[in-house]
Each structure stands twice: as structure tokens, then as C-alpha cells.
Design a protein around this motif. Structure first.
Motif, mmCIF file in Angstrom:
data_model
loop_
_atom_site.group_PDB
_atom_site.id
_atom_site.type_symbol
_atom_site.label_atom_id
_atom_site.label_comp_id
_atom_site.label_asym_id
_atom_site.label_seq_id
_atom_site.Cartn_x
_atom_site.Cartn_y
_atom_site.Cartn_z
ATOM 1 N N GLU A 1 47.217 30.211 63.647
ATOM 2 C CA GLU A 1 47.781 29.299 64.637
ATOM 3 C C GLU A 1 46.735 28.867 65.665
ATOM 4 N N GLN A 2 45.900 29.804 66.091
ATOM 5 C CA GLN A 2 44.833 29.456 67.035
ATOM 6 C C GLN A 2 43.876 28.443 66.415
ATOM 7 N N SER A 3 43.515 28.673 65.160
ATOM 8 C CA SER A 3 42.594 27.771 64.460
ATOM 9 C C SER A 3 43.225 26.398 64.264
ATOM 10 N N ARG A 4 44.487 26.389 63.845
ATOM 11 C CA ARG A 4 45.171 25.119 63.610
ATOM 12 C C ARG A 4 45.344 24.342 64.911
ATOM 13 N N LEU A 5 45.708 25.044 65.968
ATOM 14 C CA LEU A 5 45.897 24.386 67.257
ATOM 15 C C LEU A 5 44.583 23.773 67.750
ATOM 16 N N THR A 6 43.497 24.530 67.684
ATOM 17 C CA THR A 6 42.211 24.014 68.148
ATOM 18 C C THR A 6 41.801 22.778 67.367
ATOM 19 N N LYS A 7 42.029 22.803 66.041
ATOM 20 C CA LYS A 7 41.671 21.660 65.194
ATOM 21 C C LYS A 7 42.551 20.447 65.514
ATOM 22 N N LEU A 8 43.843 20.674 65.712
ATOM 23 C CA LEU A 8 44.747 19.571 66.063
ATOM 24 C C LEU A 8 44.333 18.923 67.379
ATOM 25 N N LEU A 9 43.951 19.746 68.341
ATOM 26 C CA LEU A 9 43.513 19.217 69.632
ATOM 27 C C LEU A 9 42.216 18.443 69.476
ATOM 28 N N PHE A 10 41.289 18.983 68.694
ATOM 29 C CA PHE A 10 40.016 18.307 68.492
ATOM 30 C C PHE A 10 40.200 16.974 67.757
ATOM 31 N N ASP A 11 41.117 16.963 66.805
ATOM 32 C CA ASP A 11 41.369 15.742 66.029
ATOM 33 C C ASP A 11 42.238 14.733 66.786
ATOM 34 N N LYS A 12 42.607 15.077 68.015
ATOM 35 C CA LYS A 12 43.434 14.212 68.869
ATOM 36 C C LYS A 12 44.767 13.843 68.223
ATOM 37 N N ALA A 13 45.395 14.836 67.601
ATOM 38 C CA ALA A 13 46.744 14.626 67.061
ATOM 39 C C ALA A 13 47.677 14.258 68.209
ATOM 40 N N GLY A 14 48.663 13.421 67.936
ATOM 41 C CA GLY A 14 49.603 13.003 68.972
ATOM 42 C C GLY A 14 50.361 14.185 69.557
ATOM 43 N N SER A 15 50.793 14.044 70.808
ATOM 44 C CA SER A 15 51.513 15.151 71.450
ATOM 45 C C SER A 15 52.796 15.481 70.688
ATOM 46 N N GLU A 16 53.435 14.466 70.078
ATOM 47 C CA GLU A 16 54.655 14.725 69.305
ATOM 48 C C GLU A 16 54.355 15.581 68.075
ATOM 49 N N VAL A 17 53.197 15.330 67.465
ATOM 50 C CA VAL A 17 52.792 16.120 66.292
ATOM 51 C C VAL A 17 52.586 17.575 66.696
ATOM 52 N N ILE A 18 51.895 17.786 67.810
ATOM 53 C CA ILE A 18 51.618 19.155 68.268
ATOM 54 C C ILE A 18 52.909 19.834 68.712
ATOM 55 N N GLN A 19 53.747 19.107 69.428
ATOM 56 C CA GLN A 19 55.025 19.686 69.873
ATOM 57 C C GLN A 19 55.933 20.028 68.692
#
Length: 365
Positions: free
Chosen positions: A317-335
Motif C-alpha cells: 500500500e505504501q508503494s502503491r500510494l507513493t506511485k499514485l501520487l508521483f503519477d499525479k493520479a486524480g484525487s477521486e482515483v486515490i480516494q
């Protein structure tokens, strides 16, 4: 009357050295804090080595780590290497204590990472305790933890004081209370600074950090976001609340002012920095303090497991979250992520974007 020592987080840049020269010449700097792991891979300039050694020999040097990453869910070779280098550092130079940051940064290029918060969960707490015990086991001086500025949600803000209290209980650890970090949370979540400060175990605060920061424009048309960028004067709100905080932290020993070395280029910036230092000095000298006499520290006996504690679900989860943030995934995607540990559905979209901007700046991949 006992008073805390006032000092600086020392920087190696020429602009910084030029700015603090008047303070050095009149012996105003009681103590230096050195982020010892920032120059692990480069040679310390002779002047810096001599200055650090001088303060160390006079019992006026404290250490501040940046890259240990207390809550990485997977134990890696770089953490093992970090501890070995720390052992060597404290063997060569006498530190009064060592501190680290709250949070995790599980990126390959960790020297360009940034700590992110973790939720208060029993598994995560145990991992943090394991890492902190290993850090304490490596040195024979007190070890403390600094509160983190960045928060994804109000839950992060409310939980951190409790989290830090529980985290440090097995090692008799102490806290750095960074007031600009509190100020960032106060501005970003519209809650009073004192209300947040009240959530911390203030009897464990041995050191206070003071600094300035910057404002980031909102893409949602809301208020600006406060960032802990260490590149400006100390806000007046912090200076105003400082006398009250000093009275509440009765085991306080050090106050450290932080400023990035490359942000003191103009004469006005240097003057403002010196004014901040002298203002804080005056507050310390004129405040009615009731500080306790420091007790003799002794290392607490700890039982370390042979193998460091890990949780591969949290690591993923830490790895996936960091990658999602780096890739600028939309806030809805992250939420909308199906995380077990991170409650992303509660996260403020503005703070998700802020995390993305921070990570983009430091470029961890």
C-alpha cells in the motif's frame, strides 16, 4: 532560572554561513543541530567539520536524521546501512541526542524522498516501535521523534500526538515539537494551534523547532495551502504563541531555528533571519519559565526480535500510494483505492494535490 538553549540547524551553503556570521562572532548560538545523514555521501568542508567538532567537544551538538524512514513496512538494506553509518557518526562525534522524523518514504531514491503520514493502527504502531527500538539500540544517547507537518486529513492531525506518545513509550523517547509544522496543520485544517498542541504529550517535549514556510495556491478556488518549506521568516502567529508553549513544555532543553541554506541570498533575507533569531532570544529571556532540572538519562532495556518486523500488505500500500501520487493520479482515483490501512476516502483533495506537488519536486523515482 533555567532556560532552554537557543541554536540553529546548521547548513553547509556559503549564503547561510555568511548570514549567521554575526551570531557566531558574538557567541549567540548556544547549540547546533546537524542533519548528519545529509552529507553521508559527500565530503564535509573543513570549516563545517571543525565547527561541528567544536560544538560537540563542548557538549553543544545535537543530531537530526532525515532519511531513516521510521514507518517503512519492509526492512531494507538501506536502513541497515543507515544505522551502521549512524554508529560511526556518534563514535566520531559526541552528540547530546539524536532525532528522526515521523512518517515513511519507501522510494528507491530515498535521498530525494519526503516523509508521508501513516494512520494510527496497531500494526503500524508496532512497526514504528520496532524501527525506533533498533535506532535506540544503535546509540547510547537519547532518541526523539519530530512531529510531521503534512497531513492528508483531520484524522492525521488529531492522531499524531497520541501516536507519538505511544511510539516513544518503549524507549523512554522524547519529542521535537515543530511549531511551524503545527502552524501548517492549523492553517490547512482551520483549527487553532493551541488546540492541536493540546493533543501532544508536552511533558515529553525536549526540543522545539521554529521556521517559516510558503503558501501554495489552491486549484479548487479555496484558501491557500501552507507548506513547510523552511524558506521564509517565522510567522507572527508562531512567535505570539511561543511564550505560552514554553511554559507548557517543562522538560524543554533546546530551541532550534531552521532555514534552508540556499534561501538567504539577499541582504534583506539575512537581516530578517537575524531579526527572527534575536526575537526568539528575547522571548526566551523574558518568559517566566518553570523548567525542570534535567534528569540523568539511562538506556532502557529493550527486547529486539532477531528479524525486523514487516508487513507486506502495508508495504504494498505504501508503494502503491507513493506511485499514485508521483503519477499525479486524480484525487477521486486515490480516494477510491481499496486500501486496508490508508483511509483515503477521508482525504482532503487539496492535500492529495499538495502531496503530489511535494513528491514531484523531490522526484523519488
Amino acid at each position: 532560572m533555567k532556560r532552554p538553549m537557543l541554536g540553529l540547524s546548521i547548513m553547509a551553503e556559503a549564503d547561510f554561513v555568511s548570514a549567521i556570521l554575526p551570531l557566531m562572532q558574538n557567541n549567540s548560538i548556544d547549540v547546533l543541530e546537524w542533519s548528519f545523514d545529509t552529507l553521508y555521501h559527500t565530503h564535509e568542508p573543513d570549516w563545517l567539520r571543525d565547527l561541528l567538532n567544536f560544538y560537540a567537544e563542548n557538549g553543544r551538538l545535537i543530531g537530526h536524521g532525515v532519511y531513516y524512514s521510521l514507518f517503512d513496512a519492509k526492512w531494507t538494506e538501506r536502513q541497515e546501512e543507515w544505522l551502521q553509518k549512524l554508529k560511526e557518526e556518534v563514535r566520531l562525534r559526541k552528540y547530546n541526542h539524536i532525532t528522526e522524523h515521523f512518517g515513511f518514504m519507501n522510494t528507491e531514491n530515498f535521498h530525494q524522498g519526503v516523509p508521508l503520514p501513516v494512520p494510527l493502527h496497531s500494526t503500524i504502531l508496532q512497526i514504528g516501535k520496532d524501527r525506533l527500538c533498533r535506532l535506540q539500540d544503535a546509540v547510547n544517547i537519547p532518541v526523539g521523534i519530530e512531529n510531521l507537518a503534512f497531513s492528508f486529513s483531520m484524522d492525521d492531525v488529531k492522531e499524531q500526538g497520541i501516536f507519538l506518545d505511544r511510539l516513544t513509550e518503549d524507549t523512554n523517547g522524547f519529542l521535537i515539537l515543530d511549531l511551524h509544522n503545527i502552524y501548517c496543520q492549523s492553517c490547512n485544517f482551520e483549527v487553532g494551534m493551541q488546540e492541536i498542541i493540546n493533543l501532544y504529550p508536552l511533558d515529553k517535549v525536549k526540543e522545539i523547532h521554529l521556521s517559516g514556510g510558503s503558501w501554495q495556491e489552491s486549484v479548487y478556488g479555496k484558501k491557500q495551502v501552507r507548506r513547510d518549506t523552511h524558506d521564509d521568516v517565522i510567522p507572527q502567529d508562531i512567535l505570539s504563541i511561543l511564550p505560552s508553549v514554553l511554559k507548557q513544555c517543562q522538560n524543554l532543553e533546546y530551541i532550534i531555528i531552521e532555514r534552508l541554506g540556499h534561501t538567504l541570498k539577499t541582504e534583506q533575507e539575512k537581516v530578517d533571519f537575524l531579526n527572527d533569531f534575536n526575537t526568539v532570544k528575547m522571548i526566551i529571556e523574558t518568559s517566566e519559565l518553570k523548567l525542570r532540572e534535567g534528569s540523568t538519562w539511562s538506556k532502557k532495556e529493550m527486547k529486539l526480535s532477531e528479524k525486523p518486523l514487516e508487513d507486506l500488505v502495508l508495504y504494498e500500500e505504501q508503494s502503491r500510494l507513493t506511485k499514485l501520487l508521483f503519477d499525479k493520479a486524480g484525487s477521486e482515483v486515490i480516494q477510491g483505492q481499496d486500501f486496508h490501512y490508508f483511509k483515503t476516502e477521508k482525504w482532503d483533495p487539496e492535500m492529495i494535490l499538495t502531496a503530489q506537488n511535494i513528491i514531484e519536486k523531490w522526484n523519488p523515482y
